[in-house]
Design a protein around this motif. Structure first.
Motif, PDB file in Angstrom:
ATOM      1  N   GLN A  49     -10.973  -7.482 -13.053  1.00 44.73           N
ATOM      2  CA  GLN A  49     -12.159  -8.322 -13.217  1.00 44.73           C
ATOM      3  C   GLN A  49     -12.120  -9.130 -14.507  1.00 44.73           C
ATOM      4  OE1 GLN A  49     -15.809  -6.161 -13.811  1.00 44.73           O
ATOM      5  NE2 GLN A  49     -17.006  -7.714 -12.742  1.00 44.73           N
ATOM      6  N   SER A  50     -11.612  -8.548 -15.584  1.00 48.46           N
ATOM      7  CA  SER A  50     -11.652  -9.213 -16.891  1.00 48.46           C
ATOM      8  C   SER A  50     -10.850 -10.504 -16.879  1.00 48.46           C
ATOM      9  CB  SER A  50     -11.130  -8.269 -17.972  1.00 48.46           C
ATOM     10  OG  SER A  50      -9.793  -7.857 -17.671  1.00 48.46           O
ATOM     11  N   ALA A  51      -9.630 -10.478 -16.286  1.00 52.50           N
ATOM     12  CA  ALA A  51      -8.807 -11.689 -16.240  1.00 52.50           C
ATOM     13  C   ALA A  51      -9.470 -12.763 -15.398  1.00 52.50           C
ATOM     14  CB  ALA A  51      -7.421 -11.357 -15.685  1.00 52.50           C
ATOM     15  N   LEU A  52     -10.043 -12.358 -14.270  1.00 50.26           N
ATOM     16  CA  LEU A  52     -10.707 -13.315 -13.397  1.00 50.26           C
ATOM     17  C   LEU A  52     -11.990 -13.840 -14.029  1.00 50.26           C
ATOM     18  CD1 LEU A  52     -10.450 -14.633 -10.647  1.00 50.26           C
ATOM     19  CD2 LEU A  52     -11.654 -12.694  -9.638  1.00 50.26           C
ATOM     20  N   PHE A  53     -12.709 -12.964 -14.743  1.00 51.34           N
ATOM     21  CA  PHE A  53     -13.936 -13.376 -15.427  1.00 51.34           C
ATOM     22  C   PHE A  53     -13.627 -14.463 -16.454  1.00 51.34           C
ATOM     23  CE2 PHE A  53     -17.805 -13.029 -17.860  1.00 51.34           C
ATOM     24  CZ  PHE A  53     -18.744 -12.575 -16.949  1.00 51.34           C
ATOM     25  N   GLU A  54     -12.539 -14.256 -17.195  1.00 40.38           N
ATOM     26  CA  GLU A  54     -12.146 -15.242 -18.205  1.00 40.38           C
ATOM     27  C   GLU A  54     -11.759 -16.572 -17.559  1.00 40.38           C
ATOM     28  OE1 GLU A  54      -8.774 -15.804 -21.750  1.00 40.38           O
ATOM     29  OE2 GLU A  54      -8.919 -13.920 -20.616  1.00 40.38           O
TER      30      GLU A  54
ATOM     31  N   GLY B 223     -20.543 -10.675 -13.034  1.00 36.80           N
ATOM     32  CA  GLY B 223     -19.733  -9.487 -12.826  1.00 36.80           C
ATOM     33  C   GLY B 223     -20.418  -8.428 -11.994  1.00 36.80           C
ATOM     34  N   TYR B 224     -19.629  -7.726 -11.152  1.00 34.89           N
ATOM     35  CA  TYR B 224     -20.118  -6.616 -10.339  1.00 34.89           C
ATOM     36  C   TYR B 224     -19.099  -5.475 -10.433  1.00 34.89           C
ATOM     37  CZ  TYR B 224     -23.409  -9.945  -8.289  1.00 34.89           C
ATOM     38  OH  TYR B 224     -24.398 -10.880  -8.118  1.00 34.89           O
ATOM     39  N   GLU B 225     -19.612  -4.243 -10.507  1.00 32.34           N
ATOM     40  CA  GLU B 225     -18.720  -3.101 -10.641  1.00 32.34           C
ATOM     41  C   GLU B 225     -17.922  -2.853  -9.365  1.00 32.34           C
ATOM     42  OE1 GLU B 225     -20.924   0.283 -11.839  1.00 32.34           O
ATOM     43  OE2 GLU B 225     -21.484  -0.558 -13.812  1.00 32.34           O
ATOM     44  N   GLU B 226     -18.536  -3.067  -8.210  1.00 33.22           N
ATOM     45  CA  GLU B 226     -17.879  -2.817  -6.937  1.00 33.22           C
ATOM     46  C   GLU B 226     -17.865  -4.089  -6.082  1.00 33.22           C
ATOM     47  OE1 GLU B 226     -16.341  -0.143  -6.119  1.00 33.22           O
ATOM     48  OE2 GLU B 226     -16.960   1.039  -7.876  1.00 33.22           O
ATOM     49  N   PRO B 227     -16.801  -4.286  -5.289  1.00 36.43           N
ATOM     50  CA  PRO B 227     -16.772  -5.445  -4.377  1.00 36.43           C
ATOM     51  C   PRO B 227     -17.933  -5.443  -3.391  1.00 36.43           C
ATOM     52  CG  PRO B 227     -14.577  -4.495  -4.606  1.00 36.43           C
ATOM     53  CD  PRO B 227     -15.518  -3.561  -5.295  1.00 36.43           C
ATOM     54  N   ALA B 228     -18.373  -4.248  -2.974  1.00 33.09           N
ATOM     55  CA  ALA B 228     -19.490  -4.183  -2.026  1.00 33.09           C
ATOM     56  C   ALA B 228     -20.761  -4.771  -2.636  1.00 33.09           C
ATOM     57  CB  ALA B 228     -19.726  -2.732  -1.595  1.00 33.09           C
ATOM     58  N   GLY B 229     -20.991  -4.515  -3.913  1.00 36.23           N
ATOM     59  CA  GLY B 229     -22.162  -5.083  -4.575  1.00 36.23           C
ATOM     60  C   GLY B 229     -22.095  -6.598  -4.657  1.00 36.23           C
ATOM     61  N   ALA B 230     -20.894  -7.118  -4.902  1.00 38.35           N
ATOM     62  CA  ALA B 230     -20.723  -8.574  -4.953  1.00 38.35           C
ATOM     63  C   ALA B 230     -20.977  -9.194  -3.586  1.00 38.35           C
ATOM     64  CB  ALA B 230     -19.316  -8.915  -5.449  1.00 38.35           C
TER      65      ALA B 230
END
Length: 333
Positions: free
Chosen positions: A44-49, A61-68
């Motif tokens: 997630q960090s690389a994609l967030f950046e 940001g979301y902790e789990e793909p299901a939440g996103a």
């Protein structure tokens, strides 16, 4: 004249058309507002950046793909990107796999897809930079990022060929109408009272339409120059337009004389013109490519050869058409 007035009316909105057509040619060239992208996964960090570096996109940001995905279905985010780490197929190490979810069938789909594509390009670039120390050989340096305008490519590869080839096609269509109208209304018989032959009548109609095309193309070139878009090699360009106009006008005249009725002649003219122009892709250089190369002052010997070839074909076809018309019995029309 009606066709000319319509084109003049359209040209009055040229600025809006250029923006709209360029957005179709390159959707990423148009600013389309801010979108929110849901980011999840163990990378997630690389994609967030990467999302943060992309103008017009905001990461969530979301902790789990299901939440996103739940947030996506609720409309809280416009797209979802899930980045996970996977072992590389060769050489050990790992790679980042990204799955993207975007709206389906929405007006904003194109805009979102363009933004997601830019985010993935940014991610690829930053990963290449960060991982270059692990390579045994020095890679080819990446080209510098540049905010180049797509208007140059669109203008010279799409807009100018369109403006140059539109007048010949209109001239051919008008030639079909002119010939079939004379036959359907019986006014061709009145023309026979004058001391002229059928060849003279056809010459007058055909030459008028042929000369109108390069004249209108010259006005387009002048208008582009006034607006800051220079077109190089105008004489060669107008020669190309004249040759194409001669071919399509001859096609229209022959179909008009042979069929004698406007509707089937126009239909067959449109179909044959599209087939011929589409079949030109088999040539070493398409006519649109020839026009673009001449316009940007980058012609090759092949480009000049094609122009001369079109001129030769136009002259031969015109001579054959005059012989064909000379053998037609006026009573048969």
């Amino acid at each position: 004249m009606l066709a000319l007035l319509i084109q003049l009316f359209v040209a009055a909105f040229s600025s809006f058309l250029v923006v709209g057509l360029t957005s179709l040619y390159d959707p990423g060239s148009v600013e389309a507002g801010q979108i929110e992208i849901g980011v999840s996964g163990d990378q997630q960090s690389a994609l967030f950046e990467a999302v943060q570096r992309q103008s017009g996109a905001t990461p969530v940001g979301y902790e789990e793909p299901a939440g996103a995905m739940q947030a996506f279905h609720r409309g809280e985010v416009d797209a979802v990107l899930t980045a996970t780490s996977a072992p590389a197929a060769e050489g050990g190490g790992s790679v980042i796999q990204v799955s993207a979810t975007v709206p389906d069938g929405s007006i904003r789909t194109t805009v979102v897809v363009v933004q997601v594509r830019q985010v993935l390009k940014t991610l690829e670039r930053q990963e290449r930079v960060e991982r270059r120390g692990n390579l045994e050989q020095k890679p080819i340096p990446l080209p510098p990022e540049a905010n180049a305008s797509p208007y140059f490519g669109f203008t010279y590869t799409v807009l100018i060929p369109l403006l140059l080839f539109l007048p010949p096609f209109i001239s051919g269509s008008v030639a079909v109408d002119s010939v079939t109208e004379e036959i359907e209304r019986g006014t061709l018989e009145l023309l026979r009272v004058a001391p002229i032959s059928l060849v003279d009548v056809v010459d007058g109609k055909a030459l008028g339409m042929i000369l109108l095309a390069p004249a209108q193309a010259a006005l387009w070139i002048l208008l582009l120059a006034v607006n800051g878009t220079a077109v190089a090699n105008p004489l060669w360009t107008l020669t190309l337009v004249t040759a194409i106009a001669t071919v399509v006008v001859i096609l229209g005249v022959v179909l008009g004389l042979h069929l004698g009725r406007r509707r089937p002649a126009q239909l067959l003219y449109s179909v044959v013109t599209l087939v011929v122009f589409g079949g030109a892709v088999l040539l070493p250089e398409h006519p649109a490519t020839t026009a673009a190369k001449l316009a940007i002052d980058s012609p090759t010997p092949t480009t000049y050869g094609h122009v001369l070839g079109y001129v030769l074909v136009a002259v031969v076809l015109y001579a054959l058409t005059r012989r064909y018309v000379d053998r037609i019995e006026p009573e048969s029309l």
